[in-house]
Enzyme design. Structure first.
Site, PDB file in Angstrom:
ATOM      1  N   HIS A 182     -15.676  -3.317   0.557  1.00  0.00           N
ATOM      2  CA  HIS A 182     -15.781  -2.713  -0.772  1.00  0.00           C
ATOM      3  C   HIS A 182     -17.233  -2.411  -1.157  1.00  0.00           C
ATOM      4  O   HIS A 182     -17.492  -1.823  -2.197  1.00  0.00           O
ATOM      5  CB  HIS A 182     -15.137  -3.671  -1.794  1.00  0.00           C
ATOM      6  CG  HIS A 182     -14.724  -3.032  -3.076  1.00  0.00           C
ATOM      7  ND1 HIS A 182     -15.389  -3.232  -4.266  1.00  0.00           N
ATOM      8  CD2 HIS A 182     -13.711  -2.178  -3.376  1.00  0.00           C
ATOM      9  CE1 HIS A 182     -14.804  -2.556  -5.240  1.00  0.00           C
ATOM     10  NE2 HIS A 182     -13.781  -1.901  -4.724  1.00  0.00           N
ATOM     11  N   ARG A 231      -5.877   1.239 -12.991  1.00  0.00           N
ATOM     12  CA  ARG A 231      -4.474   1.375 -12.573  1.00  0.00           C
ATOM     13  C   ARG A 231      -3.835   0.055 -12.152  1.00  0.00           C
ATOM     14  O   ARG A 231      -4.376  -0.688 -11.350  1.00  0.00           O
ATOM     15  CB  ARG A 231      -4.386   2.374 -11.403  1.00  0.00           C
ATOM     16  CG  ARG A 231      -2.932   2.686 -11.048  1.00  0.00           C
ATOM     17  CD  ARG A 231      -2.842   3.664  -9.908  1.00  0.00           C
ATOM     18  NE  ARG A 231      -3.211   4.993 -10.339  1.00  0.00           N
ATOM     19  CZ  ARG A 231      -3.807   5.865  -9.540  1.00  0.00           C
ATOM     20  NH1 ARG A 231      -4.109   5.536  -8.317  1.00  0.00           N
ATOM     21  NH2 ARG A 231      -4.086   7.073  -9.980  1.00  0.00           N
ATOM     22  N   TYR A 252     -12.810  -9.458  -1.290  1.00  0.00           N
ATOM     23  CA  TYR A 252     -13.471  -8.154  -1.117  1.00  0.00           C
ATOM     24  C   TYR A 252     -14.927  -8.397  -0.738  1.00  0.00           C
ATOM     25  O   TYR A 252     -15.550  -9.311  -1.254  1.00  0.00           O
ATOM     26  CB  TYR A 252     -13.504  -7.366  -2.441  1.00  0.00           C
ATOM     27  CG  TYR A 252     -12.194  -6.825  -2.925  1.00  0.00           C
ATOM     28  CD1 TYR A 252     -10.974  -7.260  -2.412  1.00  0.00           C
ATOM     29  CD2 TYR A 252     -12.163  -5.861  -3.934  1.00  0.00           C
ATOM     30  CE1 TYR A 252      -9.771  -6.751  -2.890  1.00  0.00           C
ATOM     31  CE2 TYR A 252     -10.964  -5.354  -4.420  1.00  0.00           C
ATOM     32  CZ  TYR A 252      -9.771  -5.794  -3.898  1.00  0.00           C
ATOM     33  OH  TYR A 252      -8.597  -5.299  -4.373  1.00  0.00           O
ATOM     34  N   HIS A 290     -16.252   2.722 -14.895  1.00  0.00           N
ATOM     35  CA  HIS A 290     -16.033   2.028 -13.627  1.00  0.00           C
ATOM     36  C   HIS A 290     -17.300   1.274 -13.207  1.00  0.00           C
ATOM     37  O   HIS A 290     -17.318   0.569 -12.216  1.00  0.00           O
ATOM     38  CB  HIS A 290     -15.648   3.085 -12.579  1.00  0.00           C
ATOM     39  CG  HIS A 290     -15.111   2.530 -11.298  1.00  0.00           C
ATOM     40  ND1 HIS A 290     -15.801   2.587 -10.109  1.00  0.00           N
ATOM     41  CD2 HIS A 290     -13.939   1.918 -11.008  1.00  0.00           C
ATOM     42  CE1 HIS A 290     -15.082   2.026  -9.149  1.00  0.00           C
ATOM     43  NE2 HIS A 290     -13.955   1.613  -9.654  1.00  0.00           N
ATOM     44  N   ARG A 310     -11.611  -4.604 -14.069  1.00  0.00           N
ATOM     45  CA  ARG A 310     -10.474  -5.479 -13.741  1.00  0.00           C
ATOM     46  C   ARG A 310     -10.999  -6.899 -13.866  1.00  0.00           C
ATOM     47  O   ARG A 310     -11.976  -7.244 -13.217  1.00  0.00           O
ATOM     48  CB  ARG A 310     -10.008  -5.282 -12.293  1.00  0.00           C
ATOM     49  CG  ARG A 310      -9.502  -3.895 -11.979  1.00  0.00           C
ATOM     50  CD  ARG A 310      -9.001  -3.832 -10.530  1.00  0.00           C
ATOM     51  NE  ARG A 310      -8.842  -2.473 -10.061  1.00  0.00           N
ATOM     52  CZ  ARG A 310      -7.812  -1.687 -10.332  1.00  0.00           C
ATOM     53  NH1 ARG A 310      -6.826  -2.123 -11.079  1.00  0.00           N
ATOM     54  NH2 ARG A 310      -7.745  -0.452  -9.849  1.00  0.00           N
ATOM     55  N   ASN A 365       0.836  -1.212   0.000  1.00  0.00           N
ATOM     56  CA  ASN A 365       0.000   0.000   0.000  1.00  0.00           C
ATOM     57  C   ASN A 365       0.867   1.256   0.000  1.00  0.00           C
ATOM     58  O   ASN A 365       0.584   2.230  -0.691  1.00  0.00           O
ATOM     59  CB  ASN A 365      -0.902   0.056   1.242  1.00  0.00           C
ATOM     60  CG  ASN A 365      -2.088  -0.893   1.143  1.00  0.00           C
ATOM     61  OD1 ASN A 365      -2.238  -1.613   0.170  1.00  0.00           O
ATOM     62  ND2 ASN A 365      -2.923  -0.901   2.154  1.00  0.00           N
ATOM     63  N   ARG A 396     -14.285   3.107   4.597  1.00  0.00           N
ATOM     64  CA  ARG A 396     -13.093   2.285   4.783  1.00  0.00           C
ATOM     65  C   ARG A 396     -11.805   3.105   4.735  1.00  0.00           C
ATOM     66  O   ARG A 396     -10.914   2.943   5.549  1.00  0.00           O
ATOM     67  CB  ARG A 396     -13.028   1.217   3.691  1.00  0.00           C
ATOM     68  CG  ARG A 396     -11.811   0.307   3.838  1.00  0.00           C
ATOM     69  CD  ARG A 396     -11.575  -0.530   2.611  1.00  0.00           C
ATOM     70  NE  ARG A 396     -10.844   0.167   1.584  1.00  0.00           N
ATOM     71  CZ  ARG A 396     -11.023  -0.027   0.275  1.00  0.00           C
ATOM     72  NH1 ARG A 396     -11.942  -0.848  -0.147  1.00  0.00           N
ATOM     73  NH2 ARG A 396     -10.299   0.628  -0.612  1.00  0.00           N
TER      74      ARG A 396
END
Length: 695
Positions: free
Chosen positions: A601, A414, A477, A444, A384, A57, A573
């Site tokens: 998530h 990304r 997630y 997205h 993704r 991270n 979060r």
């Protein structure tokens, strides 16, 4: 109520003091992740993993956020956020907090986790503890596996300082003596090839204490570095690693986005330097030398007591006690009753709560659609997916079976760009229509639409989700997915696909809200409605759960709502730029963050709405980019039973959590909640695991 109303005019909602800096808030999230390494609710190897997740991270934090700030500083561009902080102030504060955090990280590693793992028979052996047999084995391994792929680089006028790949492990080696050409430069750099593992497991027969014994590649290189410089002697060997700017600059007007991106992906490995990590025993003059080479300052140097590349230390040992107990995600009973996923959805909407419930129904829907002769078309957004993706397999099959397959692939997800480019190529070869969304707006949204013949007409089936179509992340997630054949919703999904693949005005939707068009105004009007209700003395309530809150107008609307007396609970979060609990401004707002085994998530928005109980799930956080620069969907959950489930499992449990919840304080720091005296611990994720999987 009156004293609040009087305050109302006096308070300037643009005051910088009422907002937390976005980068510093993200840093606080990373500190909460680091603290999981100390949390005994997690098994030992999982605690080590949290320590390593903190490292990766922080890598991304430096590659993207710190790099962006340094860029702002150099170019004098970029505007301060609502908090008004300048780039240099933010960088100074990041350095202060991060230096402390990194020291704490290595203290946890060296003094707590490694000794605890050694007691469990998992050893990371230091050079001084190798037995003679182990040292001989290492020597042979080094000669056969490591030496042939190392390329030492002497530093002299003909060999200037090399360009080192982003985040690669390297060694700086001071040398004594002269080489074959009579050169005595005194310094060399040894890059560790990426192809080599960073941890090597020793064979059991040379270890007295079982088979979980590991040696760091860096220790091996260290032990044998002189072999690389025949006739000279290495007087030291110090590992270091440089982090570079990895944010992609892609020309939006490029004719072919895919090839423009490919070119950029290479440059990501050699962007501007932003951080130096170096072994803490490295002499000062060498640290200064490296900083000079990378044009960094002392503030950018992190001297660490241990491996500089912890993110590459992930490993697993076959000791169930040291890992989380595995679980089997549940398949909802509605799907078990029917052979066909279509038949199951025909009976009513199906809600999936991942990872407690399986993602396989979504994959099965695609698999069935790909083979079903009645299916005419499949449309899907892919943000993704991963390269070896079953989803891609089924879309390929469908295209080869002559169905109209449309995939909206977001190339700029990304760090997933390469696999997305590869996925797009595969689909095109199979005959699918691949669209890269809308230039300037990332796609997205998470949507899947199947168009199927039904008697004389056609019928649509949709899946809408809060998370990606990536089968690996659906195991780690938390996300919601809704499978529906509801006409109005499916009609809206169809319209958004048309908007993404064609041209024309924004789609007029009846049920869905979508960015960059109706979602932001809808959120503001829902919050304002609660504010009016509270002012009229009626019940008013907002509960929302998402990953980040940075958007200024939403924060101001929430402040006004709090001043009017609306009770507001936010479960955020990651980044939260709003300051809760300020008298006269936000004393009715509470913000908590849940960090546990699974990455939170789900995005859920709930408004009391004069007793109507509006409940939406969404792919969007409350951030500028989600609301203005991306295509996002936000879908209502209308089925009363499913709505109750989300209110209970998705919001209520998380508000009751007293063991993995952190409360945001007005000053931007977080306090970990503890069960009160005599109160049982309540861990939302654990309760959901038990209730939904029996695990």
């Amino acid at each position: 109520m009156n004293h609040i109303a009087n305050h109302h005019h006096a308070i300037d909602l643009d005051n910088h003091d009422y907002y937390i800096n976005r980068e510093l808030s993200l840093l606080q999230f990373n500190l909460r992740v680091l603290e999981q390494a100390m949390d005994e609710h997690h098994p030992l190897m999982e605690r080590l993993n949290f320590l390593l997740i903190f490292s990766s991270n922080m890598d991304e934090f430096f590659e993207i956020r710190v790099a962006g700030l340094k860029n702002r500083l150099e170019t004098g561009t970029g505007q301060p956020g609502p908090d008004g902080m300048l780039a240099q102030e933010i960088l100074d504060e990041i350095a202060r907090v991060t230096h402390e955090a990194v020291q704490r990280q290595y203290h946890i590693l060296q003094d707590i986790l490694l000794p605890a793992l050694a007691e469990e028979g998992v050893h990371f052996l230091r050079r001084e503890h190798w037995t003679r047999r182990q040292a001989e084995w290492v020597k042979r391994y080094f000669r056969e596996q490591v030496y042939p792929v190392l390329t030492p680089i002497a530093l002299d006028p003909a060999h200037p300082f090399p360009r080192l790949v982003n985040k690669s492990l390297n060694f700086i080696v001071p040398l004594d003596g002269k080489d074959a050409f009579g050169r005595s430069t005194g310094l060399a750099i040894v890059p560790a090839p990426r192809s080599l593992p960073r941890l090597i497991r020793l064979p059991a027969h040379i270890c007295e204490n079982g088979n979980d014994n590991f040696i760091f590649l860096s220790s091996m290189i260290h032990a044998h570095v002189s072999d690389l410089f025949p006739g000279m002697s290495a007087t030291g060997c110090y590992q270091f690693r440089v982090t570079r700017n990895a944010d992609l600059e892609v020309d939006e007007d490029a004719e072919d986005l895919a090839s423009a991106l490919k070119g950029e992906l290479l440059s990501r490995r050699y962007g501007d330097e932003v951080r130096l990590e170096v072994a803490d025993n490295c002499p000062r003059h060498l640290v200064d030398y490296l900083l000079e080479q990378f044009e960094l300052t002392a503030q950018d140097a992190y001297e660490v007591n241990g491996p500089v590349n912890l993110a590459r230390m992930f490993t697993s040992v076959n000791r169930p006690r040291l890992h989380y107990a595995p679980f089997t995600p549940r398949i909802p009973s509605a799907l078990k009753k029917h052979e066909s996923v279509f038949d199951a959805i025909d009976q009513g909407d199906i809600l999936l709560h991942h990872p407690f419930e399986s993602f396989s129904p979504v994959v099965n829907l695609l698999a069935e659609a790909a083979r079903d002769p009645k299916v005419l078309a499949i449309k899907q957004t892919l943000y993704r997916t991963g390269t070896n993706s079953e989803i891609l397999d089924h879309l390929e099959t469908a295209a080869r079976n002559g169905k109209e397959v449309t995939a909206v692939v977001e190339l700029r997800a990304r760090f997933d760009e390469e696999s997305n480019i590869e996925g797009a190529r595969r689909l095109q070869e199979a005959g699918a229509m691949v669209v890269y969304g809308v230039v300037g707006y990332k796609t997205h949204a998470k949507m899947l639409l199947v168009v199927r013949r039904d008697g004389d007409g056609i019928k649509r089936y949709a899946h809408l989700g809060t998370g990606n179509y990536h089968t690996k992340t659906t195991r780690i997630y938390t996300d919601y997915g809704l499978m529906t054949a509801e006409k109005g919703l499916c009609q809206d999904v169809h319209k958004i696909f048309q908007e993404l693949t064609g041209m024309g005005k924004a789609a007029r939707l009846k049920h869905l809200k979508h960015s960059p068009f109706t979602l932001h105004p809808s959120l503001i009007s829902w919050i304002d409605f609660e504010t009016e209700q509270a002012r009229a003395g009626k019940p008013a309530r907002i509960i929302a759960k998402f990953n980040s809150l940075t958007e200024g107008r939403i924060m101001q609307a929430l402040y006004r709502a709090s001043q009017a007396g609306v009770e507001i609970d936010l479960i955020v979060r990651g980044i939260c730029c709003l300051r809760p609990g300020i008298e006269g401004l936000s004393e009715n707002i509470r913000v908590r963050s849940i960090i546990g085994r699974f990455l939170e998530h789900t995005r859920i928005y709930h408004f009391h709405h004069a007793g109507e109980d509006l409940l939406y799930c969404s792919s969007a956080d409350w951030m500028d980019r989600n609301l203005f620069n991306r295509v996002e969907t936000c879908f209502p959950v209308n089925d009363p039973l499913l709505k109750q489930r989300i209110l209970r499992e998705g919001l209520d449990y998380y508000l009751r959590d007293n063991a993995q919840a952190w409360r945001l304080n007005p000053d931007g720091t977080y306090t970990r909640l503890q069960p009160a005296e005599g109160e049982a611990p309540f861990l939302a994720q654990q309760v959901l695991l038990e209730e939904l999987t029996g695990g």
